[in-house]
Design an enzyme around this catalytic site. Structure first.
Site, PDB file in Angstrom:
ATOM      1  N   SER A  76     104.865  91.274 -20.403  1.00  0.00           N
ATOM      2  CA  SER A  76     103.526  91.549 -20.513  1.00  0.00           C
ATOM      3  C   SER A  76     102.841  91.117 -19.061  1.00  0.00           C
ATOM      4  O   SER A  76     102.261  91.867 -18.587  1.00  0.00           O
ATOM      5  CB  SER A  76     103.410  90.351 -20.948  1.00  0.00           C
ATOM      6  OG  SER A  76     104.052  89.387 -20.939  1.00  0.00           O
ATOM      7  N   HIS A  92     102.214  95.139 -25.868  1.00  0.00           N
ATOM      8  CA  HIS A  92     101.865  96.147 -24.912  1.00  0.00           C
ATOM      9  C   HIS A  92     102.357  97.201 -24.900  1.00  0.00           C
ATOM     10  O   HIS A  92     102.062  98.306 -24.268  1.00  0.00           O
ATOM     11  CB  HIS A  92     102.656  94.848 -23.263  1.00  0.00           C
ATOM     12  CG  HIS A  92     101.997  94.327 -23.088  1.00  0.00           C
ATOM     13  ND1 HIS A  92     100.750  94.326 -22.980  1.00  0.00           N
ATOM     14  CD2 HIS A  92     102.666  93.116 -22.901  1.00  0.00           C
ATOM     15  CE1 HIS A  92     100.386  92.435 -22.486  1.00  0.00           C
ATOM     16  NE2 HIS A  92     101.266  92.501 -23.180  1.00  0.00           N
ATOM     17  N   LYS A 136      95.190  94.657 -28.431  1.00  0.00           N
ATOM     18  CA  LYS A 136      95.318  95.224 -27.025  1.00  0.00           C
ATOM     19  C   LYS A 136      95.071  96.867 -27.426  1.00  0.00           C
ATOM     20  O   LYS A 136      94.267  97.242 -27.118  1.00  0.00           O
ATOM     21  CB  LYS A 136      96.712  95.057 -26.207  1.00  0.00           C
ATOM     22  CG  LYS A 136      96.712  92.828 -26.396  1.00  0.00           C
ATOM     23  CD  LYS A 136      98.240  92.771 -25.482  1.00  0.00           C
ATOM     24  CE  LYS A 136      97.724  91.520 -25.154  1.00  0.00           C
ATOM     25  NZ  LYS A 136      99.058  90.599 -25.522  1.00  0.00           N
TER      26      LYS A 136
HETATM   27  C1  LIG Z   1      99.427  88.991 -25.866  1.00  0.00           C
HETATM   28  C2  LIG Z   1     100.257  88.540 -26.249  1.00  0.00           C
HETATM   29  C3  LIG Z   1     100.760  88.012 -27.326  1.00  0.00           C
HETATM   30  C4  LIG Z   1      99.834  87.169 -28.010  1.00  0.00           C
HETATM   31  O1  LIG Z   1      98.949  88.327 -29.180  1.00  0.00           O
HETATM   32  P1  LIG Z   1      97.463  87.814 -29.721  1.00  0.00           P
HETATM   33  O2  LIG Z   1      97.223  88.447 -30.529  1.00  0.00           O
HETATM   34  O3  LIG Z   1      96.870  87.543 -27.792  1.00  0.00           O
HETATM   35  O4  LIG Z   1      97.182  86.170 -30.204  1.00  0.00           O
HETATM   36  C5  LIG Z   1     102.101  88.185 -28.197  1.00  0.00           C
HETATM   37  N1  LIG Z   1     103.137  88.761 -27.494  1.00  0.00           N
HETATM   38  C6  LIG Z   1     103.244  89.597 -26.439  1.00  0.00           C
HETATM   39  C7  LIG Z   1     104.172  90.013 -25.020  1.00  0.00           C
HETATM   40  C8  LIG Z   1     101.933  89.550 -25.219  1.00  0.00           C
HETATM   41  O5  LIG Z   1     101.385  90.081 -24.448  1.00  0.00           O
END
Ligand SMILES: *Cc1c(COP(=O)(O)O)cnc(C)c1O
Length: 387
Positions: free
Chosen positions: A180, A208, A240
């Site tokens: 990330s 991602h 995302k």
């Molecule tokens: C953003 C993210 C999460 C968390 O997900 P949310 O739905 O925002 O709680 C988990 N793993 C990774 C790799 C992330 O980038």
């Protein structure tokens, strides 16, 4: 009086002294990446809205329609009375989309990971975790009480040695699919063959990659041709690229059933509102059929990566929407972000503990909602502040 040992004023001052205090800004209005923040117009490179879907009219309409039917709250855990028709339909569609027999929809990615790891392994088991995994995987590992092995970032040889040396009853390897804060892709095929060799399960967090990578945006596992591997437990988030909220796990039917029986963050949390599930269903349709969004963001990514190469900061070898500029120390990173903000650009500074000490960075992320002119504006501003 707060007890002396809990002197929060002093503890906050220590954060300030280390340039580690985090602040929030109020977003008053938004139109894709064009935001009004504290009364000022800012062009944002901060969101994870990779496909620009968070304000898509079809998603908003789906949410409104479902809110009319089901209200705005699901009123209980899915295992009591919170599992409504939109959640059920969504799970079937998610499973089909990523090519697995079954899927389970969680309230967030954080909840999914913190629930999943302890559902899969416990005392007497072992879990092997990449050193750059996301914080919520790390927390899931801690909560599981399984023996934890952190292996150096994507170091397959080190992981192989540790798997071979382990005598644990069950072994689980966990990894981000796209890291990330760096934007590089994990070698899932090689990880799966190690898991095969050592009878381990592989859990992948595709926060991602889902929606962005792979045919029709089916994710990193599909991109690497391993989506249907029986040893793969696939997890992805929906806040995302999908532009909504929540997350899901997909895998073999009994694996997913087991997770539903055991994941405490699924069992003991109120279900996500049906209107959000309905929005995700609409999002899946756009993700699958609007190839133009992926093409556009890929073109923007190439333009940015090429343009940044001429600047004085170290660039990581990423060809995903995540393009980090490594600055190093915290204070200069904050100063660079501030200089960009003065020029109307919002690029987040990422500091330890989110990334390792000495690798503070600007995390530039791109969205299909950006234009080529937006990217050029960022490149010009970076060139201006570098001189
Ligand atoms: C953003 C993210 C999460 C968390 O997900 P949310 O739905 O925002 O709680 C988990 N793993 C990774 C790799 C992330 O980038």
């Amino acid at each position: 009086m707060v007890p002396v040992s809990h002197d929060h004023t002093a503890r906050l001052a220590a954060l300030d002294a280390a340039s580690l205090r985090r602040t929030r800004r109020v977003v008053d209005a938004k139109d894709g990446p064009h935001l009004q923040v504290d009364g000022r117009a800012l062009l944002s490179f901060a969101s994870n809205d990779y496909l620009g879907l968070s304000q898509h009219p079809a998603l908003i309409a789906a949410a409104q329609e479902a809110a009319g039917r089901y209200g705005v709250g699901a009123t209980s855990s899915p295992l009591v009375c919170g599992h409504e028709a939109p959640h059920d339909a969504l799970e079937a569609e998610l499973a089909a989309f990523v090519g697995r027999p079954r899927a389970l929809y969680f309230g967030s990615g954080y909840l999914a990971n913190v629930g999943l790891v302890p559902a899969l392994v416990g005392r007497g088991d072992a879990v092997f975790s990449d050193a750059l995994n996301h914080a919520c995987l790390i927390d899931g590992v801690r909560l599981s009480r399984a023996e934890a092995h952190v292996y150096p970032h994507v170091d397959l040889a080190a992981l192989g040695e540790r798997l071979a040396a382990s005598t644990a009853q069950r072994k689980l390897v966990v990894t981000d699919a796209v890291f990330s804060m760096d934007g590089n892709i994990a070698p899932l095929r090689e990880l799966l063959s190690l898991c095969e060799q050592h009878d381990a399960l592989l859990m992948v967090d595709d926060a991602h990659g889902f929606g962005v990578l792979g045919p029709q945006g089916r994710g990193t596992a599909a991109h690497l041709g391993v989506a249907d591997a029986p040893r793969l437990v696939y997890m992805a988030t929906l806040g995302k690229a999908a532009g909504c909220a929540g997350a899901f796990v997909a895998g073999e039917a009994d694996t997913v059933e087991w997770v539903m029986q055991r994941a405490r963050t699924y069992i003991f949390a109120t279900a996500t509102p049906a209107m959000v599930a309905a929005a995700v269903r609409a999002s899946l349709k756009v993700i699958a059929h609007d190839e133009g969004r992926r093409d556009h963001v890929a073109a923007l990514t190439r333009r940015l990566h090429t343009g940044m190469a001429g600047l004085p900061w170290r660039l990581l070898p990423s060809d995903t929407c995540i393009q980090p500029l490594i600055v190093g120390e915290n204070q200069p990173t904050l100063e660079l972000a501030a200089a960009l903000r003065e020029r109307g650009l919002w690029v987040p500074a990422i500091r330890p503990p989110t990334v390792p000490e000495g690798t503070a960075r600007l995390r530039v992320s791109l969205s299909a909602a950006h234009s080529h002119a937006d990217v050029d504006r960022l490149l010009q501003a970076l060139a201006d502040v570098s001189t």
